[in-house]
Design an enzyme around this catalytic site. Structure first.
Site, short mmCIF file in Angstrom:
data_model
loop_
_atom_site.label_atom_id
_atom_site.label_comp_id
_atom_site.label_asym_id
_atom_site.label_seq_id
_atom_site.Cartn_x
_atom_site.Cartn_y
_atom_site.Cartn_z
N CYS A 24 3.00 -5.83 -7.58
CA CYS A 24 3.03 -4.36 -7.71
C CYS A 24 4.43 -3.82 -8.01
CB CYS A 24 2.49 -3.72 -6.45
SG CYS A 24 0.83 -4.31 -6.03
N ARG A 29 -4.19 7.59 -3.45
CA ARG A 29 -3.36 7.52 -4.66
C ARG A 29 -3.89 8.56 -5.65
NH1 ARG A 29 -3.77 1.78 -6.98
NH2 ARG A 29 -2.30 1.23 -5.34
N ARG A 78 -7.20 2.94 -14.84
CA ARG A 78 -6.34 3.60 -13.82
C ARG A 78 -5.49 4.72 -14.45
NH1 ARG A 78 -5.50 0.01 -9.35
NH2 ARG A 78 -7.44 -1.13 -9.03
N CYS A 131 7.92 -3.24 -4.07
CA CYS A 131 6.60 -2.67 -3.77
C CYS A 131 6.56 -2.23 -2.32
CB CYS A 131 5.51 -3.71 -4.04
SG CYS A 131 5.51 -5.03 -2.81
N CYS A 184 0.51 -2.38 3.55
CA CYS A 184 -0.27 -3.18 2.60
C CYS A 184 -0.92 -4.38 3.30
CB CYS A 184 0.61 -3.68 1.46
SG CYS A 184 -0.37 -4.68 0.32
N LYS A 219 -5.57 -1.14 -17.04
CA LYS A 219 -4.38 -0.28 -17.05
C LYS A 219 -3.93 0.05 -18.47
CE LYS A 219 -2.80 -1.85 -12.57
NZ LYS A 219 -1.75 -2.51 -11.78
N LYS A 277 -9.87 -4.06 -12.48
CA LYS A 277 -9.01 -2.92 -12.80
C LYS A 277 -8.52 -3.00 -14.24
CE LYS A 277 -5.96 -3.83 -9.56
NZ LYS A 277 -4.71 -4.03 -8.77
N CYS A 286 4.00 -10.02 -2.31
CA CYS A 286 3.01 -11.08 -2.58
C CYS A 286 2.89 -11.23 -4.08
CB CYS A 286 1.67 -10.74 -1.92
SG CYS A 286 0.62 -9.65 -2.89
FE1 SRM Z 1 -0.75 -2.86 -6.72
C1 SRM Z 1 -3.24 -4.10 -4.81
C2 SRM Z 1 0.35 -0.97 -4.17
C3 SRM Z 1 1.25 -1.19 -8.87
C4 SRM Z 1 -1.14 -5.39 -9.01
N1 SRM Z 1 -1.38 -2.55 -4.83
C5 SRM Z 1 -2.46 -3.13 -4.23
C6 SRM Z 1 -2.74 -2.52 -2.86
C7 SRM Z 1 -3.68 -1.37 -3.05
C8 SRM Z 1 -3.21 -3.50 -1.77
C9 SRM Z 1 -4.70 -3.63 -1.58
O1 SRM Z 1 -5.42 -4.01 -2.54
O2 SRM Z 1 -5.16 -3.40 -0.48
C10 SRM Z 1 -1.29 -2.02 -2.53
C11 SRM Z 1 -1.21 -0.87 -1.55
C12 SRM Z 1 0.09 -0.89 -0.80
C13 SRM Z 1 0.33 0.33 -0.01
O3 SRM Z 1 0.27 0.24 1.24
O4 SRM Z 1 0.58 1.39 -0.58
C14 SRM Z 1 -0.73 -1.80 -3.91
N2 SRM Z 1 0.45 -1.27 -6.57
C15 SRM Z 1 0.84 -0.68 -5.41
C16 SRM Z 1 1.94 0.33 -5.65
C17 SRM Z 1 1.87 1.54 -4.72
C18 SRM Z 1 3.30 -0.38 -5.54
C19 SRM Z 1 4.52 0.49 -5.44
O5 SRM Z 1 5.36 0.13 -4.63
O6 SRM Z 1 4.66 1.47 -6.17
C20 SRM Z 1 1.69 0.63 -7.14
C21 SRM Z 1 0.69 1.73 -7.33
C22 SRM Z 1 0.42 1.97 -8.75
C23 SRM Z 1 -0.42 3.18 -9.04
O7 SRM Z 1 0.06 4.28 -8.80
O8 SRM Z 1 -1.54 2.99 -9.54
C24 SRM Z 1 1.08 -0.70 -7.60
N3 SRM Z 1 -0.12 -3.18 -8.65
C25 SRM Z 1 0.82 -2.44 -9.30
C26 SRM Z 1 1.32 -3.16 -10.44
C27 SRM Z 1 2.44 -2.71 -11.36
C28 SRM Z 1 1.97 -1.91 -12.53
O9 SRM Z 1 0.76 -1.69 -12.70
O10 SRM Z 1 2.83 -1.51 -13.32
C29 SRM Z 1 0.64 -4.37 -10.47
C30 SRM Z 1 0.89 -5.54 -11.46
C31 SRM Z 1 0.38 -5.30 -12.82
C32 SRM Z 1 -1.00 -5.87 -12.97
O11 SRM Z 1 -1.96 -5.18 -12.63
O12 SRM Z 1 -1.11 -7.03 -13.39
C33 SRM Z 1 -0.27 -4.37 -9.34
N4 SRM Z 1 -2.01 -4.44 -6.91
C34 SRM Z 1 -1.98 -5.39 -7.90
C35 SRM Z 1 -2.97 -6.40 -7.61
C36 SRM Z 1 -3.28 -7.64 -8.46
C37 SRM Z 1 -4.25 -7.36 -9.55
C38 SRM Z 1 -4.72 -8.59 -10.28
O13 SRM Z 1 -4.71 -8.58 -11.51
O14 SRM Z 1 -5.09 -9.57 -9.62
C39 SRM Z 1 -3.57 -6.03 -6.39
C40 SRM Z 1 -4.68 -6.78 -5.63
C41 SRM Z 1 -6.01 -6.68 -6.28
O15 SRM Z 1 -6.26 -5.85 -7.15
O16 SRM Z 1 -6.87 -7.47 -5.87
C42 SRM Z 1 -2.94 -4.80 -5.98
FE1 SF4 Z 2 0.98 -5.30 -1.35
FE2 SF4 Z 2 1.41 -7.51 -2.73
FE3 SF4 Z 2 1.17 -5.20 -4.01
FE4 SF4 Z 2 3.31 -5.65 -2.59
S1 SF4 Z 2 2.70 -6.84 -4.37
S2 SF4 Z 2 2.10 -3.76 -2.51
S3 SF4 Z 2 2.55 -6.84 -0.92
S4 SF4 Z 2 -0.42 -6.20 -2.88
#
Ligand code: SRM
Ligand code: SF4
Length: 579
Positions: A491, A87, A157, A442, A448, A224, A222, A487
């Site tokens: 995201c 990323r 981030r 997502c 993922c 943001k 993390k 899930c």
């Molecule tokens: Fe996310 C984890 C993809 C935006 C909350 N996110 C992941 C991971 C890296 C899975 C992992 O931990 O192994 C996913 C990788 C999937 C893949 O195969 O690419 C993933 N997140 C994404 C992306 C690519 C979704 C998309 O379809 O665009 C976004 C990448 C953003 C970026 O460029 O940095 C993405 N993730 C978000 C958002 C939305 C936002 O920030 O606007 C959220 C919710 C907002 C928030 O943070 O509350 C988000 N991602 C998470 C979480 C839960 C964090 C938490 O507070 O518990 C995880 C899991 C974790 O961190 O443990 C996670």
């Molecule tokens: Fe993966 Fe869950 Fe984030 Fe979707 S919402 S990319 S399934 S961690």
């Protein structure tokens, strides 16, 4: 300006207990180095071992494997086909055509999916890079002025900024602040340069502070940050820990309202986790921006929960210590007092598609990219089209926080040629419905590891079906902010959607209803464990009622709340769970 040595005056605000293993891992990592260099040379496995599995995240990579073939490999007694997802760091989502051509070629030559995936945070991901090619990937990025520092892990981030910054002077100023904040909060360790770019290790003395802002254990979780320009909440500020809402006077940026403590993730069945909107701390003048950013980060650094990672984000710290206490500490650390919040209003979200013209006489074309997946499909060669545009385009590209892309800064004379290329390659299509443009998912399967249900691969067909339902219910011109996440991590920001589907298990979703057009409230659980057919049945029944019972042009999310179909979740979100 650093507050690394600020004493935590009230130790009660620190959560006592056995620290999460990630704390040990960060402390022992020698400022994010670990043994990644040694691990890279180990070709017995395609993956990273022990702590390095986590540490590579702080360098912008996640270890993954293709879940579609995991079972088959297991049967053959093979290890999963490990690879990494990268990323990039791209504050405000700005990327030049030369950079685009560089990443386009890398995606072709070295990624197993051959795609560039635009994300919900204004950047791009490569999926499926094998271990022997990782170093080359970073060196390629470096050669075109890009990196992936701090795009994952317990750090600040990629900093978001309302898209299309060339539309007015205000946009340009806001974008500059996004870049400055990003730079200011970046890890200062030279680990990235040493490991990936072969730069020499500079020894530090014992009393040297390597990480004056993030600290030697980095953040509890993390973090943001956004810069957002009303009235368009296109970056969905309530998903973020720290937000700078631009306040202007006569089109000139004069300061920011600072909103702290948003976040969307939760865990199914765990009521101690919840999505939460950010609280408004008040107004600051421009010159205090970096000091306030630093003070919010260091307060969260010192007070955030390092025992339980599920409750470690800023949103939980605020609820545990109290918003006023947190705010007072930020004032103390930054040496400022927040002024009264200035008035501002968000009216909408999402991107405005098609052409707009800027202050400098240049034009900007926003393209809708379904799921943000730039790839050559049999019916539309999106990736080839983007590369052809990049080869001639004189301006730059802006990635949006809704997985779309803007071709920015096009001269009048070049408009027709750019538009023709976009149309020829399926990047611009007048028949794309408003509903499709308002829908987002997502990544989920196959890459993922946390996905419980399909999201990206489910969305196109779901939207086909929703379009049919809307037409049947005399709503063909209407649209609903519809988002799917595989899930409850959220995201795809389903927890800020009018209809949010959150993966529960294969083919099963929890259905949430009732955010608004501006994204100022989270939706409420409506039905649990609904299968795909059930989702359509529910949407049919709900939109039939919306069609006949709504008042004037009432939006779907407002309708379901007013009609009592779901309760409104108030801004503080403490009433998200029923008890
Ligand atoms: Fe996310 C984890 C993809 C935006 C909350 N996110 C992941 C991971 C890296 C899975 C992992 O931990 O192994 C996913 C990788 C999937 C893949 O195969 O690419 C993933 N997140 C994404 C992306 C690519 C979704 C998309 O379809 O665009 C976004 C990448 C953003 C970026 O460029 O940095 C993405 N993730 C978000 C958002 C939305 C936002 O920030 O606007 C959220 C919710 C907002 C928030 O943070 O509350 C988000 N991602 C998470 C979480 C839960 C964090 C938490 O507070 O518990 C995880 C899991 C974790 O961190 O443990 C996670
Ligand atoms: Fe993966 Fe869950 Fe984030 Fe979707 S919402 S990319 S399934 S961690």
């Amino acid at each position: 300006m650093s507050n690394n040595f600020i004493k935590v005056e009230n130790p009660v605000l620190i959560v006592e207990g056995k620290q999460a293993d990630n704390e040990r891992l960060k402390a022992e990592s020698d400022y994010l180095r670990g043994t990644i260099v040694e691990d890279l040379q180990d070709r017995m496995t395609g993956g990273f071992t022990s702590d390095n599995f986590q540490l590579i995240r702080t360098h912008g990579m996640y270890q993954q494997d293709d879940r579609d073939i995991r079972g088959e490999r297991q049967k053959q007694k093979l290890e999963p086909l490990h690879n990494v997802m990268l990323r990039a760091r791209l504050p405000g989502g700005v990327i030049t055509p030369t950079q685009w051509l560089g990443i386009d070629k890398f995606a072709d030559d070295y990624t197993s999916y051959g795609s560039i995936r635009l994300t919900t945070r204004q950047t791009f991901q490569f999926h499926g890079v094998l271990k022997p090619d990782i170093k080359l990937m970073h060196q390629t990025l470096n050669s075109i002025g890009l990196d992936s520092i701090a795009t994952a892990g317990d750090v600040n981030r990629n900093v978001l900024c309302t898209s299309n910054p060339v539309e007015s002077e205000l946009h340009q100023e806001a974008y500059q602040w996004a870049v400055k904040i990003s730079e200011h909060l970046l890890p200062k360790t030279r680990a990235y340069a040493e490991i990936w770019l072969d730069e020499e290790k500079v020894e530090t003395t014992e009393d040297e502070v390597v990480e004056p802002i993030l600290g030697s254990n980095y953040l509890p979780r993390k973090f943001k940050t956004t810069v957002v320009i009303p009235p368009n909440n296109d970056i969905d500020l309530h998903a973020n820990d720290l937000n700078f809402v631009a306040i202007s006077d006569n089109g000139k940026l004069i300061g920011f309202n600072v909103l702290v403590g948003g976040g969307l993730a939760m865990t199914h069945g765990d009521k101690a986790t919840y999505p939460r909107c950010a609280d408004d701390f008040g107004f600051i003048a421009l010159e205090h921006t970096l000091a306030v950013a630093e003070a919010v980060v260091t307060t969260q650094r010192d007070w955030g929960n390092r025992v339980n990672r599920k409750n470690a984000k800023t949103k939980y710290t605020l609820d545990r210590v109290g918003v006023d206490t947190f705010k007072a500490e930020v004032e103390h650390r930054a040496g400022i007092e927040f002024g009264d919040s200035r008035s501002y209003k968000f009216t909408h979200r999402g991107d405005s598609f098609g052409w707009v013209s800027g202050i400098d006489g240049k034009h900007h074309l926003t393209l809708f990219i379904e799921n943000g997946r730039i790839l050559d499909y049999p019916s539309k060669s999106l990736k080839t089209g983007m590369a052809k545009i990049a080869a001639t385009h004189q301006g730059d590209f802006r990635l949006t926080a809704n997985q779309n892309i803007i071709i920015a800064g096009v001269a009048e004379a070049d408009k027709a040629a750019i538009e023709q290329l976009a149309r020829e390659h399926g990047l611009l299509n007048d028949t794309t419905s408003n509903q499709r443009k308002s829908s987002m998912a997502c990544v989920a399967f196959p890459t993922c590891p946390l996905a419980m249900a399909e999201a990206e691969r489910y969305l196109p067909k779901l939207v086909d079906d929703v379009e049919t339902i809307l037409t049947k219910n005399n709503l063909a011109d209407e649209s609903i902010i519809l988002r799917v996440t595989g899930c409850p991590n959220g995201c795809g920001r389903a927890m800020l959607a009018e209809i949010g589907l959150v993966g529960k298990g294969p083919g099963k979703y929890n259905m949430y209803l009732g955010s608004d057009l501006a994204g100022s409230r989270v939706p409420k659980l409506y039905k649990e464990n609904v299968d795909e057919a059930g989702v359509l049945t529910e949407i049919d029944a709900l939109t039939a009622r919306w069609s006949t019972e709504r008042i004037n042009a009432e939006a779907f999310g407002d309708f379901v709340v007013r009609a009592g179909i779901v309760d409104q979740v108030n801004i503080s979100v403490r009433d998200f769970h029923d008890d």
